[in-house]
Enzyme design. Structure first.
Site: not given
Length: 295
Positions: A48-49, A89, A131, A190
């Site tokens: 997402k980032t 975020d 999330t 990740r």
């Protein structure tokens, strides 16, 4: 050296999501207006980032990144001075009252300072990531005009991501090696990044690309992607007779309930765990796998 995709086309996967955002960017640039508010809602580590930074680049905007909860003074300062892109975020971490502060900003382009004065934004595009969408208050959730869901990454997409990450680390790997690391990443970029980091360190130490099995063993990860916390969870539940409540498991593992629930998602997908009225319960396959970890 970069460790993230730096162009829109190099971001692997999420084709439908990217297409929806690309339409919005083209439209906003044509109208010479900020983007409508966008909410990126996906699992931890799904990219997402990285995507938010690429959206800002598409818009040609500078980006300010903050993590919720955002101090009131900081938010007022950003709104009053920044013309560009604001990325918030973990927006679900903000309290309900803090989330309410965003309502007029997303709806009408202003925020109130401590004295109740309206501070108007001048060309601010807002993208938030979460999330846990269920922790965002409904009025705020509704004000995000664009909120395309993250799709699960396919095996092929994960293998492409592994190859890309290996390249970022100057590692030349085979397709078979990439597929093995991808399979152990549980569909989470990740996780793949962590395994690639281990492969890089082993390469620097030993001067060769180590086999997938060695990389996983040194990382404490099984071929199916279960790390030491997954393994401890299964053993803990086995020691409880195969059934236990969330609070009991969290206490025994000394981990926050939220982290326990994220482990459970992976184990449920794998068919090793179910949630029942009596609590979390191992399946037959779960019993077998948990016994393998009893050392």
């Amino acid at each position: 050296m970069t460790h993230r995709p730096t162009t829109w086309d190099s971001y692997v996967g999420q084709d439908a999501l990217k297409r929806r955002i690309e339409y919005a960017v083209i439209s906003a640039l044509e109208r010479q207006e900020p983007l409508p508010p966008i909410l990126l809602h996906g699992p931890p580590g799904s990219g997402k980032t990285t995507l938010a930074k690429l959206i800002a680049a598409l818009m040609g905007d500078s980006i300010i990144e903050v993590i919720a909860p955002v101090p009131d003074r900081m938010l007022v300062r950003v709104v009053s001075t920044h013309q560009g892109f604001l990325f918030v975020d973990e927006i679900h971490r903000a309290t309900n009252s803090q989330q309410e502060r965003f309502l007029p900003l997303l709806e009408d382009g202003y925020i109130q300072d401590g004295r109740g004065r309206e501070i108007r934004s001048t060309g601010l595009s807002i993208v938030a990531a979460t999330t846990e969408g269920d922790k965002i208050i409904e009025p705020l959730y509704d004000r995000f005009e664009i909120k395309p869901p993250f799709a699960p990454y396919t095996a092929d997409e994960m293998a492409q991501i592994v190859q890309q990450m290996a390249g970022f680390n100057d590692l030349v790997v085979t397709d078979e090696w990439a597929q093995g690391i991808a399979a152990a990443s549980l569909g989470v970029p990740r996780n793949a990044k962590s395994l690639i980091g281990m492969a890089r360190d082993l390469y620097i130490t030993h001067g060769a690309i180590e086999p997938v099995e060695r990389v996983l063993a040194e990382s404490g990860v099984t071929a199916h992607g279960y790390n030491l916390n997954h393994q401890q969870y299964l053993v803990t539940l086995l020691n409880c007779g195969g059934v236990a409540g969330l609070s009991t498991i969290a206490q025994l593992m000394t981990l926050p309930p939220g982290q326990i629930e994220m482990l459970e998602v992976d184990l449920i997908k794998g068919g090793y765990l179910t949630r029942t009225p009596s609590g979390r319960e191992l399946t037959g396959e779960g019993f077998t796998l948990a016994q393998q970890f009893m050392v």
